[in-house]
Design an enzyme around this catalytic site. Sequence first.
Site, mmCIF file in Angstrom:
data_model
loop_
_atom_site.group_PDB
_atom_site.id
_atom_site.type_symbol
_atom_site.label_atom_id
_atom_site.label_comp_id
_atom_site.label_asym_id
_atom_site.label_seq_id
_atom_site.Cartn_x
_atom_site.Cartn_y
_atom_site.Cartn_z
ATOM 1 N N TYR A 1 -1.854 -0.836 10.208
ATOM 2 C CA TYR A 1 -1.917 -1.354 8.803
ATOM 3 C C TYR A 1 -0.659 -0.749 7.999
ATOM 4 C CZ TYR A 1 -3.873 -1.043 4.058
ATOM 5 O OH TYR A 1 -3.866 -1.195 2.887
ATOM 6 N N SER B 1 1.035 -1.116 -0.078
ATOM 7 C CA SER B 1 -0.134 -0.073 0.060
ATOM 8 C C SER B 1 0.934 1.450 0.179
ATOM 9 C CB SER B 1 -0.868 -0.153 1.177
ATOM 10 O OG SER B 1 -1.427 1.245 1.425
#
Length: 243
Positions: free
Chosen positions: A152, A138
């Site tokens: 995350y 990401s």
Amino acid sequence: MNKVVIVTGGGRGIGAATSILLAERGYAVCVNYRSRHEYAEKVVTQIKAQGGQAFAFAADVSNEAEVIKLFAATEQKFGSITHLVNNAGILFTQSRLSDISLERFNEVITTNISSCFLCCREAVKRMKNGCAIVNVSSGAARTGSPNEYIDYAASKGAIDTLTKGLSLEVAKQGIRVNCVRPGLIYTEMHRDGGEPNRVDRLSTNIPLQRGGKPQEVANAIAWLLSDEASFVTGIFVDVTGGN
Ligand code: NAP
């Protein structure tokens, strides 16, 4: 070589778009999912309607025994596994680090990194020259996601490091390992973060002035898996609209 791919989290979002695109390009696809059987079956039905090969398989890819069953079932169905997309990932409600419990932190880390580690391990045990892996990280690995989900972001940073190390470890065997880092993409993941319309809210911060589509991430994944990227390993493709 018959192309056989496992797409983890292939039932929804980026994984579903990737499963469908890879099937169009001649891969036999194992559409892995954790619990939402109906989404995965819909992807399989679409692939079969277009003349492709696919089956859905439920496995929590952070669980070692389930990953071993996933690989065995795919081999039994389609033969040797030649490609892998580590796409499954989770996040929880936007929070500051001071409000994140150890239980949540461990769940995010275990789901996002252990799954990638376990699937990479089972894949490279089996893969030969010409095989390839793409890990889905990401843009959060670069930004750190302050005030939203540092847990995350940290898990995605670890995926980047795992990608780099493994790419160098298996390069002599002719196995390529690369990474795609999506930015803000329209999927249900943002609902899990507590803000379904997050992509629209932040789209003016994106140089291209819009959120991305799952298909646009799938295109990058498919290229990295393909022979068109045969001299590409250990790299990170940012599909972030310029961020
Ligand atoms: P999504 O729509 O929420 O879909 C997640 C998929 O992962 C679902 O198919 C889910 O299965 C599966 N999954 C979750 N935990 C699993 C587990 N333990 N075992 C097996 N499958 C599991 O997510 P997405 O937005 O498409 O995201 C896909 C990947 O892109 C993730 O790694 C995410 O971090 C990354 N990413 C997304 C964005 C974005 O803006 N959307 C941005 C950057 C990176 P079920 O359907 O059974 O629940």
